[in-house]
Write a protein that holds these residues in place. Structure first.
Motif, PDB file in Angstrom:
ATOM      1  N   ILE A   1      -3.594 124.099  88.162  1.00 18.53           N
ATOM      2  CA  ILE A   1      -3.422 125.544  88.314  1.00 18.53           C
ATOM      3  C   ILE A   1      -3.504 125.834  89.805  1.00 18.53           C
ATOM      4  O   ILE A   1      -4.432 125.373  90.486  1.00 18.53           O
ATOM      5  CB  ILE A   1      -4.513 126.337  87.566  1.00 18.53           C
ATOM      6  CG1 ILE A   1      -4.367 126.148  86.049  1.00 18.53           C
ATOM      7  CG2 ILE A   1      -4.455 127.821  87.924  1.00 18.53           C
ATOM      8  CD1 ILE A   1      -5.508 126.742  85.247  1.00 18.53           C
ATOM      9  N   CYS A   2      -2.531 126.573  90.339  1.00 22.54           N
ATOM     10  CA  CYS A   2      -2.495 126.900  91.764  1.00 22.54           C
ATOM     11  C   CYS A   2      -2.668 128.399  91.945  1.00 22.54           C
ATOM     12  O   CYS A   2      -1.899 129.183  91.371  1.00 22.54           O
ATOM     13  CB  CYS A   2      -1.162 126.483  92.386  1.00 22.54           C
ATOM     14  SG  CYS A   2      -0.689 124.782  92.025  1.00 22.54           S
ATOM     15  N   ILE A   3      -3.648 128.787  92.729  1.00 21.48           N
ATOM     16  CA  ILE A   3      -3.886 130.193  93.051  1.00 21.48           C
ATOM     17  C   ILE A   3      -3.682 130.371  94.556  1.00 21.48           C
ATOM     18  O   ILE A   3      -4.549 130.024  95.355  1.00 21.48           O
ATOM     19  CB  ILE A   3      -5.319 130.629  92.668  1.00 21.48           C
ATOM     20  CG1 ILE A   3      -5.629 130.249  91.203  1.00 21.48           C
ATOM     21  CG2 ILE A   3      -5.503 132.118  92.917  1.00 21.48           C
ATOM     22  CD1 ILE A   3      -4.729 130.926  90.190  1.00 21.48           C
ATOM     23  N   PRO A   4      -2.515 130.896  94.984  1.00 23.68           N
ATOM     24  CA  PRO A   4      -2.263 131.050  96.422  1.00 23.68           C
ATOM     25  C   PRO A   4      -3.234 132.054  97.051  1.00 23.68           C
ATOM     26  O   PRO A   4      -3.561 133.067  96.448  1.00 23.68           O
ATOM     27  CB  PRO A   4      -0.819 131.587  96.475  1.00 23.68           C
ATOM     28  CG  PRO A   4      -0.243 131.315  95.129  1.00 23.68           C
ATOM     29  CD  PRO A   4      -1.383 131.343  94.166  1.00 23.68           C
ATOM     30  N   VAL A   5      -3.677 131.739  98.245  1.00 25.64           N
ATOM     31  CA  VAL A   5      -4.532 132.646  99.009  1.00 25.64           C
ATOM     32  C   VAL A   5      -3.627 133.371 100.000  1.00 25.64           C
ATOM     33  O   VAL A   5      -3.313 132.852 101.075  1.00 25.64           O
ATOM     34  CB  VAL A   5      -5.652 131.878  99.743  1.00 25.64           C
ATOM     35  CG1 VAL A   5      -6.510 132.834 100.562  1.00 25.64           C
ATOM     36  CG2 VAL A   5      -6.504 131.110  98.743  1.00 25.64           C
ATOM     37  N   ASP A   6      -3.192 134.575  99.621  1.00 24.94           N
ATOM     38  CA  ASP A   6      -2.244 135.316 100.447  1.00 24.94           C
ATOM     39  C   ASP A   6      -2.868 135.778 101.755  1.00 24.94           C
ATOM     40  O   ASP A   6      -2.199 135.858 102.776  1.00 24.94           O
ATOM     41  CB  ASP A   6      -1.709 136.529  99.670  1.00 24.94           C
ATOM     42  CG  ASP A   6      -1.009 136.121  98.391  1.00 24.94           C
ATOM     43  OD1 ASP A   6      -0.433 135.016  98.371  1.00 24.94           O
ATOM     44  OD2 ASP A   6      -1.032 136.895  97.416  1.00 24.94           O
TER      45      ASP A   6
ATOM     46  N   VAL B   1      -2.591 127.377  78.618  1.00 26.34           N
ATOM     47  CA  VAL B   1      -2.358 128.822  78.491  1.00 26.34           C
ATOM     48  C   VAL B   1      -2.692 129.525  79.803  1.00 26.34           C
ATOM     49  O   VAL B   1      -1.934 130.373  80.292  1.00 26.34           O
ATOM     50  CB  VAL B   1      -3.192 129.403  77.332  1.00 26.34           C
ATOM     51  CG1 VAL B   1      -3.156 130.930  77.358  1.00 26.34           C
ATOM     52  CG2 VAL B   1      -2.672 128.882  75.996  1.00 26.34           C
ATOM     53  N   VAL B   2      -3.829 129.163  80.395  1.00 30.07           N
ATOM     54  CA  VAL B   2      -4.219 129.773  81.667  1.00 30.07           C
ATOM     55  C   VAL B   2      -3.197 129.425  82.754  1.00 30.07           C
ATOM     56  O   VAL B   2      -2.804 130.274  83.558  1.00 30.07           O
ATOM     57  CB  VAL B   2      -5.633 129.306  82.077  1.00 30.07           C
ATOM     58  CG1 VAL B   2      -6.017 129.880  83.443  1.00 30.07           C
ATOM     59  CG2 VAL B   2      -6.658 129.719  81.031  1.00 30.07           C
ATOM     60  N   ALA B   3      -2.746 128.164  82.763  1.00 29.62           N
ATOM     61  CA  ALA B   3      -1.760 127.745  83.769  1.00 29.62           C
ATOM     62  C   ALA B   3      -0.459 128.518  83.616  1.00 29.62           C
ATOM     63  O   ALA B   3       0.139 128.970  84.603  1.00 29.62           O
ATOM     64  CB  ALA B   3      -1.507 126.245  83.648  1.00 29.62           C
ATOM     65  N   GLN B   4      -0.004 128.695  82.380  1.00 25.19           N
ATOM     66  CA  GLN B   4       1.247 129.420  82.146  1.00 25.19           C
ATOM     67  C   GLN B   4       1.176 130.841  82.671  1.00 25.19           C
ATOM     68  O   GLN B   4       2.154 131.368  83.208  1.00 25.19           O
ATOM     69  CB  GLN B   4       1.557 129.440  80.645  1.00 25.19           C
ATOM     70  CG  GLN B   4       2.061 128.120  80.102  1.00 25.19           C
ATOM     71  CD  GLN B   4       2.146 128.130  78.585  1.00 25.19           C
ATOM     72  OE1 GLN B   4       1.720 129.083  77.929  1.00 25.19           O
ATOM     73  NE2 GLN B   4       2.686 127.063  78.011  1.00 25.19           N
ATOM     74  N   GLN B   5       0.024 131.467  82.534  1.00 23.61           N
ATOM     75  CA  GLN B   5      -0.083 132.872  82.867  1.00 23.61           C
ATOM     76  C   GLN B   5      -0.524 133.131  84.311  1.00 23.61           C
ATOM     77  O   GLN B   5      -0.192 134.175  84.865  1.00 23.61           O
ATOM     78  CB  GLN B   5      -1.075 133.563  81.910  1.00 23.61           C
ATOM     79  CG  GLN B   5      -0.790 133.346  80.433  1.00 23.61           C
ATOM     80  CD  GLN B   5       0.604 133.788  80.019  1.00 23.61           C
ATOM     81  OE1 GLN B   5       1.257 134.559  80.723  1.00 23.61           O
ATOM     82  NE2 GLN B   5       1.077 133.299  78.898  1.00 23.61           N
ATOM     83  N   PHE B   6      -1.243 132.209  84.928  1.00 22.13           N
ATOM     84  CA  PHE B   6      -1.846 132.518  86.221  1.00 22.13           C
ATOM     85  C   PHE B   6      -1.443 131.580  87.353  1.00 22.13           C
ATOM     86  O   PHE B   6      -1.620 131.929  88.516  1.00 22.13           O
ATOM     87  CB  PHE B   6      -3.379 132.508  86.104  1.00 22.13           C
ATOM     88  CG  PHE B   6      -3.915 133.561  85.174  1.00 22.13           C
ATOM     89  CD1 PHE B   6      -3.939 134.892  85.554  1.00 22.13           C
ATOM     90  CD2 PHE B   6      -4.377 133.225  83.912  1.00 22.13           C
ATOM     91  CE1 PHE B   6      -4.421 135.872  84.694  1.00 22.13           C
ATOM     92  CE2 PHE B   6      -4.869 134.195  83.047  1.00 22.13           C
ATOM     93  CZ  PHE B   6      -4.890 135.521  83.438  1.00 22.13           C
ATOM     94  N   SER B   7      -0.945 130.392  87.056  1.00 22.14           N
ATOM     95  CA  SER B   7      -0.650 129.440  88.122  1.00 22.14           C
ATOM     96  C   SER B   7       0.619 129.817  88.867  1.00 22.14           C
ATOM     97  O   SER B   7       1.599 130.274  88.275  1.00 22.14           O
ATOM     98  CB  SER B   7      -0.502 128.027  87.548  1.00 22.14           C
ATOM     99  OG  SER B   7      -0.183 127.106  88.581  1.00 22.14           O
ATOM    100  N   ALA B   8       0.617 129.603  90.181  1.00 22.25           N
ATOM    101  CA  ALA B   8       1.799 129.862  91.014  1.00 22.25           C
ATOM    102  C   ALA B   8       2.624 128.606  91.229  1.00 22.25           C
ATOM    103  O   ALA B   8       3.706 128.671  91.810  1.00 22.25           O
ATOM    104  CB  ALA B   8       1.378 130.432  92.364  1.00 22.25           C
ATOM    105  N   CYS B   9       2.145 127.445  90.782  1.00 25.65           N
ATOM    106  CA  CYS B   9       2.924 126.209  90.919  1.00 25.65           C
ATOM    107  C   CYS B   9       4.087 126.215  89.935  1.00 25.65           C
ATOM    108  O   CYS B   9       4.018 126.839  88.869  1.00 25.65           O
ATOM    109  CB  CYS B   9       2.053 124.991  90.635  1.00 25.65           C
ATOM    110  SG  CYS B   9       0.891 124.596  91.945  1.00 25.65           S
ATOM    111  N   THR B  10       5.137 125.481  90.263  1.00 24.12           N
ATOM    112  CA  THR B  10       6.270 125.373  89.343  1.00 24.12           C
ATOM    113  C   THR B  10       5.871 124.694  88.038  1.00 24.12           C
ATOM    114  O   THR B  10       6.534 124.880  87.019  1.00 24.12           O
ATOM    115  CB  THR B  10       7.423 124.591  89.990  1.00 24.12           C
ATOM    116  OG1 THR B  10       6.938 123.335  90.478  1.00 24.12           O
ATOM    117  CG2 THR B  10       8.018 125.370  91.150  1.00 24.12           C
ATOM    118  N   THR B  11       4.780 123.918  88.049  1.00 24.05           N
ATOM    119  CA  THR B  11       4.327 123.265  86.826  1.00 24.05           C
ATOM    120  C   THR B  11       3.781 124.255  85.806  1.00 24.05           C
ATOM    121  O   THR B  11       3.519 123.872  84.663  1.00 24.05           O
ATOM    122  CB  THR B  11       3.234 122.224  87.130  1.00 24.05           C
ATOM    123  OG1 THR B  11       2.203 122.854  87.902  1.00 24.05           O
ATOM    124  CG2 THR B  11       3.790 121.043  87.910  1.00 24.05           C
TER     125      THR B  11
END
Length: 442
Positions: free
Chosen positions: A201-206, A233-243
């Protein structure tokens, strides 16, 4: 474009929504022990049915849009999102809608239009995941109170944005041989160690000044998983990575393949564990180790060969001169010649072949070659032959150089795309209205 790095198909919906649609009466998906439907959960969340949620330049995001997206997220999660996570779902739904508006506005400036046929193709693929027709899928969405248009807009954005980013910035991405070789060497050194089945899961720090807030938000995601929300489920909804499209699945990775701080984190985790948020390249990364396995045992080498032959009628000198052009012809990656090797010269790309698949007359000339080396010219059957080694797998199960290049390229382009979107947002008028999206009703 030499290769594509981002799929246009909305797999993050296909892997969640399509599975959910297999369940009869999708509109009645249960979300907790109280037996609440998605509609009831959203009513409790405090999102009003009709109001302006945000203004994005000249486009309006309504609370109806937010509610539609929340329903879609609940259904694609199979009803596994607990009610206490609804504030995050509300905020994420609004955030996604704002970003979609920005992306579609930007792609529109560049006259990049996604045709209805492209959207329909993705809908067809999604429906096929559930062995139903598009019409049946639309009916199921309708039963859940979701207009297919909300799904279409999401798909349209997901098709258009990667095309724009690649079209504008692909020439800025440079994956040099040193990066690929360094990655391979690191993997060879660690080949005796375990391999890991990893999700991310990737959370970008803007904004770096808000890093602590992003860290706390990442911890909240981990807390959701501790309460039973699946990592995918969390990755699908919150991750910014293409994965995110495949629930964060990175597949099997070997020791040394990930960045050092990520690599160190997964080595000590037992299967079924999740890391704390790890700072990496302007983002916080959460990794899940789903499984481990012993290192691959060295086996029979495989070759990817650029093979060319010249008719003997060319004569010895002319044939040798023509066959020396194999490397510069760039057969290896482009699947075709970039220069004309001349009349009477043929070529082909032979991928992942073992020595026993090569004509025994040619084996002695190839078996000891390494990547980037070319065989001598061999005379046989009225022709001259030569082979150039595009790639060689030592039998350790390492990914090909092309696969490593593609992964590095994709990561770099993904970071550029994230920064591009942040720049667009900074230069845009984004007005989030004051009604409370993040606090449920009492």
């Amino acid at each position: 474009m030499r290769f594509s790095v981002i799929s246009s198909v909305a797999y993050f919906i296909a892997t969640g929504l399509a599975a959910a649609l297999l369940t009869p009466a999708a509109a009645q998906i249960q979300t907790n022990s109280e037996g609440l439907t998605s509609d009831q959960v959203i009513e409790r969340s405090g999102v009003p049915p009709s109001a302006v949620a945000a203004v994005v330049n000249d486009a309006v995001v309504t609370t109806f849009d937010v509610r539609q997206r929340m329903k879609l997220m609940l259904i694609s999660a199979g009803g596994q999102i607990p009610p206490e996570a609804m504030p995050q779902i509300q905020a994420q739904a609004l955030r996604d809608l704002i970003e979609e508006r920005l992306k579609l506005q930007e792609t529109g400036k560049w006259d990049l239009v996604v045709g209805e046929d492209e959207v329909q193709n993705d809908l067809s693929l999604m429906a096929a995941q559930s062995n139903i027709t598009v019409d049946q899928m639309v009916d199921e969405l309708g039963n859940a109170g979701i207009s297919v248009n909300t799904l279409k807009e999401q798909i349209r954005s997901q098709i258009a944005w990667p095309q724009l980013v690649q079209g504008r910035y692909r020439d800025r991405v440079r994956v040099n041989e040193d990066e690929i070789e360094t990655t391979l060497e690191r993997m060879r050194e660690d080949v005796s160690k375990e391999q890991f089945l990893v999700s991310e899961i990737c959370i970008p720090v803007d904004n770096p000044s808000q890093a602590q807030e992003y860290y706390q938000g990442s911890l909240q995601l981990i807390e959701q998983m501790r309460r039973g929300v699946p990592f995918a489920v969390v990755a699908q909804q919150f991750s910014a990575c293409t994965t995110a499209a495949v629930g964060g699945d990175l597949g099997w990775v070997r020791a040394g393949e990930l960045d050092e701080e990520l690599d160190n984190a997964i080595r000590t985790l037992p299967p079924g564990s999740v890391t704390n948020p790890i700072p990496s390249d302007g983002a916080f990364i959460i990794l899940a180790v789903r499984d481990k396995r012993a290192a691959a045992i060295a086996g029979e080498p495989t070759f990817t060969l650029a093979y060319a032959s010249a008719d003997e009628s060319l004569g010895n000198a002319a044939a040798h001169a023509a066959l020396e052009n194999i490397e510069t012809a760039e057969v290896c990656f482009s699947r075709g010649l970039r220069i004309d090797m001349g009349k009477g010269v043929g070529f082909s790309l032979l991928e992942n072949v073992t020595l026993d698949k090569i004509d025994e007359r040619f084996r002695p000339f190839i078996e000891d070659l390494e990547r980037g080396e070319q065989s001598t010219v061999i005379e046989a059957d009225g022709a001259y032959h030569s082979a150039y080694v595009c790639d060689k797998d030592e039998g350790l199960g390492l990914p090909s150089r092309a696969a490593i290049e593609n992964r590095i390229y994709s990561r770099q382009l993904e970071r550029i795309g994230q920064q591009y979107l942040r720049d667009i947002e900074r230069d845009s008028m984004v007005d989030i209205r004051s009604y409370n999206l993040t606090q449920p009703n009492g």
